[in-house]
Motif scaffolding. Structure first.
Motif, PDB file in Angstrom:
ATOM      1  N   ARG A 236       0.822  -1.212   0.000  1.00 23.81           N
ATOM      2  CA  ARG A 236       0.000   0.000   0.000  1.00 23.81           C
ATOM      3  C   ARG A 236       0.860   1.269   0.000  1.00 23.81           C
ATOM      4  N   ILE A 237       2.141   1.093  -0.315  1.00 23.64           N
ATOM      5  CA  ILE A 237       3.048   2.237  -0.458  1.00 23.64           C
ATOM      6  C   ILE A 237       3.501   2.288  -1.914  1.00 23.64           C
ATOM      7  N   LYS A 238       3.108   3.315  -2.623  1.00 28.99           N
ATOM      8  CA  LYS A 238       3.382   3.445  -4.053  1.00 28.99           C
ATOM      9  C   LYS A 238       4.440   4.528  -4.281  1.00 28.99           C
ATOM     10  N   VAL A 239       5.139   4.417  -5.406  1.00 25.04           N
ATOM     11  CA  VAL A 239       6.130   5.422  -5.804  1.00 25.04           C
ATOM     12  C   VAL A 239       5.807   5.885  -7.212  1.00 25.04           C
ATOM     13  N   VAL A 240       5.784   7.207  -7.417  1.00 30.12           N
ATOM     14  CA  VAL A 240       5.582   7.756  -8.757  1.00 30.12           C
ATOM     15  C   VAL A 240       6.671   8.787  -9.057  1.00 30.12           C
ATOM     16  N   ILE A 241       7.075   8.850 -10.308  1.00 33.38           N
ATOM     17  CA  ILE A 241       8.038   9.865 -10.751  1.00 33.38           C
ATOM     18  C   ILE A 241       7.313  11.200 -10.907  1.00 33.38           C
ATOM     19  N   HIS A 242       7.878  12.225 -10.297  1.00 36.03           N
ATOM     20  CA  HIS A 242       7.306  13.575 -10.364  1.00 36.03           C
ATOM     21  C   HIS A 242       8.474  14.552 -10.539  1.00 36.03           C
ATOM     22  N   PRO A 243       8.850  14.852 -11.776  1.00 39.11           N
ATOM     23  CA  PRO A 243      10.089  15.596 -12.041  1.00 39.11           C
ATOM     24  C   PRO A 243      10.160  16.977 -11.408  1.00 39.11           C
ATOM     25  N   GLN A 244       9.019  17.625 -11.208  1.00 39.68           N
ATOM     26  CA  GLN A 244       9.041  19.006 -10.720  1.00 39.68           C
ATOM     27  C   GLN A 244       9.353  19.104  -9.219  1.00 39.68           C
ATOM     28  N   SER A 245       9.191  18.022  -8.477  1.00 42.80           N
ATOM     29  CA  SER A 245       9.446  18.002  -7.020  1.00 42.80           C
ATOM     30  C   SER A 245       8.650  19.078  -6.275  1.00 42.80           C
ATOM     31  N   ILE A 246       7.430  19.317  -6.725  1.00 46.53           N
ATOM     32  CA  ILE A 246       6.536  20.276  -6.063  1.00 46.53           C
ATOM     33  C   ILE A 246       5.581  19.544  -5.121  1.00 46.53           C
ATOM     34  N   VAL A 247       5.032  18.412  -5.584  1.00 44.60           N
ATOM     35  CA  VAL A 247       4.221  17.555  -4.721  1.00 44.60           C
ATOM     36  C   VAL A 247       5.184  16.635  -3.982  1.00 44.60           C
ATOM     37  N   HIS A 248       5.245  16.784  -2.658  1.00 40.78           N
ATOM     38  CA  HIS A 248       6.267  16.053  -1.910  1.00 40.78           C
ATOM     39  C   HIS A 248       5.824  14.653  -1.525  1.00 40.78           C
ATOM     40  N   SER A 249       4.551  14.401  -1.477  1.00 37.58           N
ATOM     41  CA  SER A 249       3.961  13.070  -1.364  1.00 37.58           C
ATOM     42  C   SER A 249       2.462  13.238  -1.206  1.00 37.58           C
ATOM     43  N   MET A 250       1.741  12.106  -1.289  1.00 38.18           N
ATOM     44  CA  MET A 250       0.280  12.131  -1.258  1.00 38.18           C
ATOM     45  C   MET A 250      -0.238  10.971  -0.420  1.00 38.18           C
ATOM     46  N   VAL A 251      -1.499  11.102   0.002  1.00 37.31           N
ATOM     47  CA  VAL A 251      -2.206  10.019   0.676  1.00 37.31           C
ATOM     48  C   VAL A 251      -3.541   9.821  -0.024  1.00 37.31           C
ATOM     49  N   GLU A 252      -3.797   8.579  -0.424  1.00 36.91           N
ATOM     50  CA  GLU A 252      -5.079   8.229  -1.050  1.00 36.91           C
ATOM     51  C   GLU A 252      -5.975   7.583   0.001  1.00 36.91           C
ATOM     52  N   PHE A 253      -7.239   8.016   0.038  1.00 32.81           N
ATOM     53  CA  PHE A 253      -8.174   7.514   1.032  1.00 32.81           C
ATOM     54  C   PHE A 253      -9.191   6.568   0.404  1.00 32.81           C
ATOM     55  N   THR A 254      -9.930   5.863   1.266  1.00 28.43           N
ATOM     56  CA  THR A 254     -10.840   4.820   0.790  1.00 28.43           C
ATOM     57  C   THR A 254     -11.992   5.372  -0.036  1.00 28.43           C
ATOM     58  N   ASP A 255     -12.305   6.660   0.107  1.00 24.96           N
ATOM     59  CA  ASP A 255     -13.385   7.243  -0.692  1.00 24.96           C
ATOM     60  C   ASP A 255     -12.905   7.761  -2.038  1.00 24.96           C
ATOM     61  N   GLY A 256     -11.628   7.557  -2.341  1.00 26.89           N
ATOM     62  CA  GLY A 256     -11.068   8.008  -3.615  1.00 26.89           C
ATOM     63  C   GLY A 256     -10.399   9.360  -3.555  1.00 26.89           C
ATOM     64  N   ALA A 257     -10.553  10.081  -2.447  1.00 25.62           N
ATOM     65  CA  ALA A 257      -9.903  11.382  -2.308  1.00 25.62           C
ATOM     66  C   ALA A 257      -8.396  11.201  -2.134  1.00 25.62           C
TER      67      ALA A 257
END
Length: 386
Positions: A236-257
């Motif tokens: 349940r820990i995902k990694v995505v490439i984000h070249p701009q380094s503006i979004v430092h990380s995210m959390v996805e919730f069970t309702d899709g938010a």
């Protein structure tokens, strides 16, 4: 308003240490430096000790003790040297919070000792949790000690989780710049030099972590850290490439938010968040406008180009001393690469060789980790013919 918080700063002359002192300068009514620790930069350490009136300083490399002692001869600062002294100030010296910004395995024992003595931990030394996350977090819970992450990614996740129920979390999403070599084809990696790998496009960091960023070893370590910090299953820990380094990380919730923490590539923000928590700094160190960044992009990780990330997940699946072996072998290989003693691809090669040949302890103690670390380094040196 609580009283002045006394801080022991481990790794005061490195990038995180220097920026931590920036925060202390901005909030003299909140923080006081009691002890400073550095590995070898004794001149800079002496200057810091004078500026902040440190009660003690420790130079890790004992060869520089005499110079440091002489430089602080006319002060009341106690001058110590060596790893035992680092452990002493982490555990016994008068402080409320230990900021651990040491590099590598050397940070593990000071963290464990600081927890044992009930100190709050602001953690930048990722190896503490990579190597011994299960043991460290259990001990922190037992002692009622807070471990506050300084890594920008884990700080972002922590901020996104504020006020949320943990059972409502579906996934943690760790962003990744891709490092200095993100635009280079996989076939070209064999020819990478240290100078090429050290040119990180966004972050200004120490040499080792910059190399780890280019191999994605660093991102693999962050996955392992997140598993223990947030008690989250690895899948349940995902990694995505984000070249701009503006979004430092995210959390996805069970309702899709999905909640994300955004900001400039400035480590002052996560450092101040850890030090001031649950409060926030009153003003940014660096102004940031989302209008200056109209395009944010994300993509999947190329696991063939970055095999180290998959190895980190493998270490979590196997457990025990496996991640300790990965870390020890990586430290040796990165140092060899920076010293022009091996090729770039040999870094992951040494990790793979060590993991395939190392002993395994399923439920390790700190002593088991020490033995595993030594064995991993010996295996990496054998692979690299050092």
């Amino acid at each position: 308003m609580k009283g002045i918080e006394r801080i022991t700063l481990l790794g005061s002359t490195g990038s995180i240490g220097v920026q931590t002192l920036d925060i202390v300068r901005r909030y003299p009514e909140r923080f006081r430096i009691t002890s400073l620790v550095a590995h070898s930069r004794w001149q800079q350490l002496a200057e810091q000790a004078r500026e902040f009136g440190a009660e003690s300083v420790v130079i890790g490399d004992i060869r520089y003790y005499d110079e440091l002692k002489e430089a602080l001869r006319d002060t009341s600062t106690e001058v110590l040297a060596g790893s035992d002294a680092i452990n002493h100030v982490a555990k016994s010296y008068r402080s409320d919070t230990v900021v651990n910004a040491l590099v590598g395995y050397a940070g593990l024992h000071p963290t464990a000792l600081a927890i044992e003595s009930g100190k709050r931990i602001a953690l930048a030394n990722k190896e503490t949790l990579v190597v011994a996350g299960d043991l460290i977090m259990k001990e922190a819970r037992r002692k009622g000690v807070d471990i506050l992450p300084i890594d920008s990614e884990h700080s972002a996740i922590m901020q996104c989780l504020e006020g949320e129920r943990r059972e409502a979390v579906r996934n943690l999403i760790i962003t990744c710049s891709g490092g200095a070599l993100r635009d280079m084809a996989r076939e070209e990696l064999a020819n990478v030099t240290p100078e090429m790998a050290l040119r990180h496009p966004q972050w200004s960091m120490g040499a080792k972590i910059t190399i780890d960023s280019s191999t994605l070893v660093n991102k693999g370590f962050e996955v392992i850290e997140a598993r223990w910090l947030f008690d989250m299953a690895p899948e349940r820990i995902k990694v995505v490439i984000h070249p701009q380094s503006i979004v430092h990380s995210m959390v996805e919730f069970t309702d899709g938010a999905i909640k994300a923490q955004l900001g400039s590539a400035d480590m002052h923000t996560p450092i101040s968040y850890a030090l001031l928590y649950p409060e926030r700094a009153t003003e940014p160190q660096e102004d940031f406008s989302i209008l200056d960044h109209p395009t944010l992009s994300f993509s999947e990780v190329d696991h063939a180009k970055y095999p180290a990330l998959g190895i980190a997940y493998e270490c979590l699946e196997r457990g025990g001393t496996t991640a300790c072996v990965m870390n020890g072998a990586n430290e040796v290989a990165v140092a060899a690469f920076l010293g022009h003693k091996c090729g770039y691809l040999d870094i992951v090669g040494a990790i793979r060789y060590a993991l395939d040949n190392a002993s395994f302890v399923a439920h390790p103690t700190l002593a088991d980790y020490d033995a595993s670390n030594i064995e991993a380094r010996e295996l990496a040196r054998r692979y690299l013919k050092l």
